[in-house]
Design a protein around this motif. Structure first.
Motif, PDB file in Angstrom:
ATOM      1  N   ALA A  93       1.149  -1.093   0.095  1.00 40.51           N
ATOM      2  CA  ALA A  93       0.067  -0.055  -0.201  1.00 40.51           C
ATOM      3  C   ALA A  93       0.961   0.679  -0.098  1.00 40.51           C
ATOM      4  O   ALA A  93       2.080   1.522   0.503  1.00 40.51           O
ATOM      5  CB  ALA A  93      -1.252   0.390   0.909  1.00 40.51           C
ATOM      6  N   SER A  94       0.753   2.051  -0.883  1.00 45.19           N
ATOM      7  CA  SER A  94       1.298   3.211  -1.204  1.00 45.19           C
ATOM      8  C   SER A  94       0.319   4.832  -0.918  1.00 45.19           C
ATOM      9  O   SER A  94      -1.020   4.600  -1.184  1.00 45.19           O
ATOM     10  CB  SER A  94       1.490   3.215  -1.732  1.00 45.19           C
ATOM     11  N   GLY A  95       0.066   6.186  -0.395  1.00 43.69           N
ATOM     12  CA  GLY A  95      -0.366   6.926  -0.606  1.00 43.69           C
ATOM     13  C   GLY A  95      -0.036   7.981   0.489  1.00 43.69           C
ATOM     14  O   GLY A  95       0.661   7.466   1.329  1.00 43.69           O
ATOM     15  N   SER A  96      -1.740   8.639   1.087  1.00 44.81           N
ATOM     16  CA  SER A  96      -1.746   9.253   1.756  1.00 44.81           C
ATOM     17  C   SER A  96      -2.269   8.950   4.075  1.00 44.81           C
ATOM     18  O   SER A  96      -3.529   8.205   3.273  1.00 44.81           O
ATOM     19  CB  SER A  96      -2.280  10.597   1.444  1.00 44.81           C
ATOM     20  N   ILE A  97      -1.496   7.673   3.812  1.00 42.75           N
ATOM     21  CA  ILE A  97      -1.958   7.195   5.226  1.00 42.75           C
ATOM     22  C   ILE A  97      -1.217   7.719   6.519  1.00 42.75           C
ATOM     23  O   ILE A  97      -0.193   7.551   6.697  1.00 42.75           O
ATOM     24  CB  ILE A  97      -1.464   5.192   4.061  1.00 42.75           C
ATOM     25  N   PHE A  98      -2.680   7.781   7.452  1.00 40.90           N
ATOM     26  CA  PHE A  98      -2.193   7.543   8.955  1.00 40.90           C
ATOM     27  C   PHE A  98      -2.537   6.748   9.530  1.00 40.90           C
ATOM     28  O   PHE A  98      -1.364   6.233  10.003  1.00 40.90           O
ATOM     29  CB  PHE A  98      -3.048   8.027   9.119  1.00 40.90           C
ATOM     30  N   ARG A  99      -2.987   5.551   9.282  1.00 38.32           N
ATOM     31  CA  ARG A  99      -2.833   4.473   9.362  1.00 38.32           C
ATOM     32  C   ARG A  99      -3.386   3.182   8.471  1.00 38.32           C
ATOM     33  O   ARG A  99      -4.460   3.807   8.572  1.00 38.32           O
ATOM     34  CB  ARG A  99      -3.136   4.565  10.892  1.00 38.32           C
ATOM     35  N   ILE A 100      -2.938   1.889   8.537  1.00 37.65           N
ATOM     36  CA  ILE A 100      -3.326   0.594   8.549  1.00 37.65           C
ATOM     37  C   ILE A 100      -4.307   0.126   9.263  1.00 37.65           C
ATOM     38  O   ILE A 100      -3.925  -0.061  10.323  1.00 37.65           O
ATOM     39  CB  ILE A 100      -2.574  -0.363   7.045  1.00 37.65           C
ATOM     40  N   ASN A 101      -5.504   0.233   9.826  1.00 36.04           N
ATOM     41  CA  ASN A 101      -6.135  -0.850  10.409  1.00 36.04           C
ATOM     42  C   ASN A 101      -5.650  -2.217   9.691  1.00 36.04           C
ATOM     43  O   ASN A 101      -5.542  -3.164  10.947  1.00 36.04           O
ATOM     44  CB  ASN A 101      -7.526  -0.378  10.178  1.00 36.04           C
ATOM     45  N   ALA A 102      -6.395  -2.509   8.793  1.00 35.76           N
ATOM     46  CA  ALA A 102      -6.346  -3.263   8.282  1.00 35.76           C
ATOM     47  C   ALA A 102      -6.220  -4.505   7.251  1.00 35.76           C
ATOM     48  O   ALA A 102      -6.408  -3.325   5.730  1.00 35.76           O
ATOM     49  CB  ALA A 102      -7.784  -4.906   8.505  1.00 35.76           C
ATOM     50  N   MET A 103      -5.146  -5.589   6.518  1.00 38.09           N
ATOM     51  CA  MET A 103      -5.559  -5.728   5.520  1.00 38.09           C
ATOM     52  C   MET A 103      -5.930  -7.612   5.182  1.00 38.09           C
ATOM     53  O   MET A 103      -6.342  -8.218   5.807  1.00 38.09           O
ATOM     54  CB  MET A 103      -3.678  -5.430   4.493  1.00 38.09           C
ATOM     55  N   GLY A 104      -6.242  -7.443   3.313  1.00 34.02           N
ATOM     56  CA  GLY A 104      -6.683  -8.949   3.404  1.00 34.02           C
ATOM     57  C   GLY A 104      -6.654  -8.680   2.342  1.00 34.02           C
ATOM     58  O   GLY A 104      -6.661  -8.548   0.866  1.00 34.02           O
ATOM     59  N   TRP A 105      -6.924 -10.209   2.386  1.00 31.46           N
ATOM     60  CA  TRP A 105      -7.331 -10.516   0.684  1.00 31.46           C
ATOM     61  C   TRP A 105      -8.518 -11.543   0.172  1.00 31.46           C
ATOM     62  O   TRP A 105      -9.024 -11.886   1.049  1.00 31.46           O
ATOM     63  CB  TRP A 105      -6.478 -12.089   0.223  1.00 31.46           C
ATOM     64  N   TYR A 106      -8.850 -10.678  -1.025  1.00 31.38           N
ATOM     65  CA  TYR A 106     -10.283 -11.687  -1.341  1.00 31.38           C
ATOM     66  C   TYR A 106     -10.208 -12.480  -2.153  1.00 31.38           C
ATOM     67  O   TYR A 106      -9.206 -12.217  -3.629  1.00 31.38           O
ATOM     68  CB  TYR A 106     -11.325 -10.502  -1.944  1.00 31.38           C
ATOM     69  N   ARG A 107     -10.632 -13.380  -3.153  1.00 35.36           N
ATOM     70  CA  ARG A 107     -10.991 -14.137  -4.803  1.00 35.36           C
ATOM     71  C   ARG A 107     -11.922 -13.870  -5.327  1.00 35.36           C
ATOM     72  O   ARG A 107     -13.715 -14.325  -4.466  1.00 35.36           O
ATOM     73  CB  ARG A 107     -10.104 -15.187  -4.577  1.00 35.36           C
ATOM     74  N   GLN A 108     -12.454 -13.652  -6.254  1.00 31.81           N
ATOM     75  CA  GLN A 108     -13.075 -13.987  -7.433  1.00 31.81           C
ATOM     76  C   GLN A 108     -13.200 -14.671  -8.825  1.00 31.81           C
ATOM     77  O   GLN A 108     -12.286 -14.520  -9.225  1.00 31.81           O
ATOM     78  CB  GLN A 108     -14.011 -12.438  -8.217  1.00 31.81           C
ATOM     79  N   ALA A 109     -14.114 -16.287  -8.498  1.00 28.79           N
ATOM     80  CA  ALA A 109     -13.821 -17.520  -9.541  1.00 28.79           C
ATOM     81  C   ALA A 109     -14.870 -16.900 -10.438  1.00 28.79           C
ATOM     82  O   ALA A 109     -16.223 -16.162 -10.508  1.00 28.79           O
ATOM     83  CB  ALA A 109     -14.024 -18.184  -8.890  1.00 28.79           C
TER      84      ALA A 109
END
Length: 120
Positions: A24-40
């Motif tokens: 992640a990049s850009g104007s971020i104060f804080r990342i609260n959570a990150m995750g992965w999703y998928r679509q078949a």
């Protein structure tokens, strides 16, 4: 605005391993959570795994024991280690981030997606 860049997708044989990464990049104060999703193809996007800034993780039942998510708060990155992959893991995988801006607004961002194909 936060940009998410994914990498690591590709073709893997059943039973093999693959590692996805997202930064992640850009104007971020804080990342609260990150995750992965998928679509078949022909299916709705579904959660694969998430990790909070505190280290709490959540996995879809279908990947528990096979996939491991890990985050690096200092680098604003998240990885997904995929082991013992199955043909049903074939999908486009999307990185997602929940983040706080400097004005304390909570926003969400999605990556462009990376294709994972499990096939012999």
């Amino acid at each position: 605005q936060v940009q998410l860049v994914e990498s690591g997708g590709g073709l893997v044989q059943p039973g093999g391993s693959l590692r996805l990464s997202c930064a992640a990049s850009g104007s971020i104060f804080r990342i609260n959570a990150m995750g992965w999703y998928r679509q078949a193809p022909g299916k709705q996007r579904e959660l694969v795994a998430t990790v909070t800034s505190g280290g709490s993780t959540n996995y879809a039942d279908s990947v528990k024991g096979r996939f491991t998510i890990s985050g690096d708060n200092a680098k604003n990155t998240v990885d997904l280690q995929m082991n013992s992959v199955k043909p049903e893991d074939t999908a486009v995988y999307y990185c997602n981030a929940e983040y706080s801006t400097w004005s304390r607004a909570i926003l969400y961002s999605w990556g462009q997606g990376t294709q994972v194909t499990v096939s012999s």
